[in-house]
Motif scaffolding. Structure first.
Motif, PDB file in Angstrom:
ATOM      1  N   MET A  49     -16.916  77.771   8.937  1.00 17.72           N
ATOM      2  CA  MET A  49     -18.198  78.244   8.894  1.00 17.72           C
ATOM      3  C   MET A  49     -18.255  78.853  10.402  1.00 17.72           C
ATOM      4  O   MET A  49     -18.535  78.155  11.426  1.00 17.72           O
ATOM      5  CB  MET A  49     -19.058  77.662   8.348  1.00 17.72           C
ATOM      6  N   ALA A  50     -18.953  80.304  10.826  1.00 16.94           N
ATOM      7  CA  ALA A  50     -19.446  80.523  12.033  1.00 16.94           C
ATOM      8  C   ALA A  50     -20.988  80.042  12.523  1.00 16.94           C
ATOM      9  O   ALA A  50     -21.330  80.053  11.936  1.00 16.94           O
ATOM     10  CB  ALA A  50     -19.478  82.199  11.866  1.00 16.94           C
ATOM     11  N   ILE A  51     -21.467  79.493  13.607  1.00 22.47           N
ATOM     12  CA  ILE A  51     -21.840  79.040  13.978  1.00 22.47           C
ATOM     13  C   ILE A  51     -22.884  80.265  14.784  1.00 22.47           C
ATOM     14  O   ILE A  51     -22.629  80.992  15.866  1.00 22.47           O
ATOM     15  CB  ILE A  51     -21.990  78.419  14.814  1.00 22.47           C
ATOM     16  N   ASP A  52     -23.785  80.322  14.600  1.00 18.10           N
ATOM     17  CA  ASP A  52     -25.237  81.773  15.372  1.00 18.10           C
ATOM     18  C   ASP A  52     -25.353  81.187  16.443  1.00 18.10           C
ATOM     19  O   ASP A  52     -26.394  79.703  16.489  1.00 18.10           O
ATOM     20  CB  ASP A  52     -26.466  81.762  14.255  1.00 18.10           C
ATOM     21  N   VAL A  53     -24.960  82.273  17.702  1.00 21.25           N
ATOM     22  CA  VAL A  53     -25.893  81.625  18.922  1.00 21.25           C
ATOM     23  C   VAL A  53     -26.935  83.071  19.447  1.00 21.25           C
ATOM     24  O   VAL A  53     -26.071  83.417  19.186  1.00 21.25           O
ATOM     25  CB  VAL A  53     -24.394  81.823  20.019  1.00 21.25           C
ATOM     26  N   THR A  54     -27.963  82.432  19.616  1.00 20.64           N
ATOM     27  CA  THR A  54     -28.718  83.875  20.473  1.00 20.64           C
ATOM     28  C   THR A  54     -28.336  83.429  22.039  1.00 20.64           C
ATOM     29  O   THR A  54     -28.592  82.836  22.377  1.00 20.64           O
ATOM     30  CB  THR A  54     -29.709  83.337  20.077  1.00 20.64           C
ATOM     31  N   VAL A  55     -28.704  84.591  21.971  1.00 22.88           N
ATOM     32  CA  VAL A  55     -27.853  84.466  23.955  1.00 22.88           C
ATOM     33  C   VAL A  55     -29.391  85.367  24.211  1.00 22.88           C
ATOM     34  O   VAL A  55     -30.052  86.129  24.033  1.00 22.88           O
ATOM     35  CB  VAL A  55     -27.200  85.303  24.050  1.00 22.88           C
ATOM     36  N   LEU A  56     -29.614  84.595  24.991  1.00 21.46           N
ATOM     37  CA  LEU A  56     -30.922  84.740  26.070  1.00 21.46           C
ATOM     38  C   LEU A  56     -30.782  84.759  27.419  1.00 21.46           C
ATOM     39  O   LEU A  56     -29.336  84.983  27.980  1.00 21.46           O
ATOM     40  CB  LEU A  56     -31.796  84.151  25.674  1.00 21.46           C
ATOM     41  N   ARG A  57     -31.912  85.821  28.065  1.00 19.53           N
ATOM     42  CA  ARG A  57     -31.121  86.310  29.849  1.00 19.53           C
ATOM     43  C   ARG A  57     -32.326  85.590  30.080  1.00 19.53           C
ATOM     44  O   ARG A  57     -33.552  86.208  29.984  1.00 19.53           O
ATOM     45  CB  ARG A  57     -30.958  87.739  30.140  1.00 19.53           C
ATOM     46  N   VAL A  58     -32.476  84.406  30.664  1.00 23.80           N
ATOM     47  CA  VAL A  58     -33.339  83.763  31.333  1.00 23.80           C
ATOM     48  C   VAL A  58     -33.658  84.040  32.971  1.00 23.80           C
ATOM     49  O   VAL A  58     -32.843  84.477  33.725  1.00 23.80           O
ATOM     50  CB  VAL A  58     -33.082  81.818  31.345  1.00 23.80           C
ATOM     51  N   PHE A  59     -34.736  84.312  33.196  1.00 21.94           N
ATOM     52  CA  PHE A  59     -35.436  84.483  34.179  1.00 21.94           C
ATOM     53  C   PHE A  59     -35.426  85.968  34.900  1.00 21.94           C
ATOM     54  O   PHE A  59     -34.242  86.553  36.640  1.00 21.94           O
ATOM     55  CB  PHE A  59     -35.062  83.478  36.204  1.00 21.94           C
TER      56      PHE A  59
END
Length: 228
Positions: A1-11
C-alpha cells in the motif's frame, strides 16, 4: 500500500522561495523497520516520522532519518513537523525526539523550536573572508566524515551571516538549510543571528547563555508524494 508523504520546504524566505525540502510521514502508516528505506528512497536531506498526538494532548514524538542514518535531533525536520501538526489542527507545545524534549512555538508566520546546543553535531566551522569565496567552495572538496559548515559575515552589527553546509557521509552533498548547524553557530558566536544559507533560505536564531537556542523559520507545503 502506498504511503503518503507530505513534502514541505522549511526555512523559506519571506516570499516563500528556497527552503530545505522535508518529507513528513505519519508514523502510524509505517513500520519502524521501513523508516530508513523510505528516507533513502525519498532522498531528502531528512525525512521525519511523526506520531500524531491524541486529541487534547500537546506533545508529539518523532524520529528523523537522513538518506543513510537516523539522527537524534535536527532543526529543519523539527520545525517542519511542528508546522505540519499545527496545519492539520493539532498544534503542539513540545516534540520528543531521541536527543530530548524540543520546545515548540508559533508566532505569526514563524514556527520555532528550542534545543540544547549539545544535541547538534560538532560541525567543522570555516569562516571565510567573503561571499565570493563562500560561493566558490566546491562540496566535492569536503568528502571526509565530518559535517562542514562554511560561513561569512554579511552584516556583523546586525548579526547576519551567509553559509553553506556539506555532509556527504550522511548522504547530503550540500544542505539547503541546516537547523542543527544554526544552533551550533549561534552558540559559537553567542549571538542572535539571521542566517542566509544555500540558495537563499533564511533561519532566525535566538541565543540564550543557559545553552538553549531558538531556531525559527517559515514553512511552505509543496503537497503530497506517495511512496511504496
Amino acid at each position: 500500500m502506498a504511503i503518503d508523504v507530505t513534502v514541505l520546504r522549511v526555512f523559506t524566505d519571506r516570499e516563500g522561495r528556497h527552503g530545505n525540502p522535508l518529507g513528513v510521514v505519519d508514523s502510524s502508516a509505517v513500520s519502524p523497520a521501513d523508516r530508513q528505506r523510505i528516507a533513502t528512497q525519498l532522498g531528502y536531506s531528512e525525512t521525519i516520522f511523526v506520531t500524531v498526538p491524541e486529541e487534547g494532548a500537546h506533545t508529539a514524538h518523532a524520529r528523523i532519518h537522513t538518506p543513510t542514518t537516523e539522527l537524534p535531533f535536527a532543526g529543519h525536520p523539527t520545525v517542519g513537523a511542528s508546522w505540519w501538526l499545527k496545519d492539520r489542527g493539532t498544534p503542539i507545545k513540545t516534540l520528543q525526539v531521541p536527543a530530548g524534549v524540543v520546545q515548540v512555538g508559533y508566532t505569526d508566520e514563524l514556527t520555532s523550536v528550542s534545543a540544547r546546543a549539545e544535541w547538534a553535531p560538532d560541525f567543522s566551522f570555516s569562516e571565510l573572508a567573503s561571499v565570493d569565496e563562500l560561493a566558490a567552495a566546491d562540496p566535492d572538496d569536503y568528502t571526509d566524515d565530518v559535517e562542514h559548515y562554511l560561513w561569512t559575515w554579511l552584516d556583523k552589527d546586525a548579526g547576519r551571516i551567509r553559509s553553506r553546509m556539506f555532509a556527504p557521509h550522511l548522504g547530503i552533498r550540500e544542505d539547503e538549510a541546516t537547523g542543527a548547524a544554526a544552533v551550533r553557530i549561534t552558540e559559537h558566536l553567542s549571538s542572535d543571528l539571521t542566517i542566509v544559507q544555500g540558495a537563499g533560505s533564511v533561519i532566525e536564531t535566538t541565543w540564550s547563555p543557559d545553552g538553549w537556542v531558538r531556531v525559527a523559520g517559515r514553512v511552505v507545503d509543496d503537497g503530497l508524494r506517495q511512496i511504496d
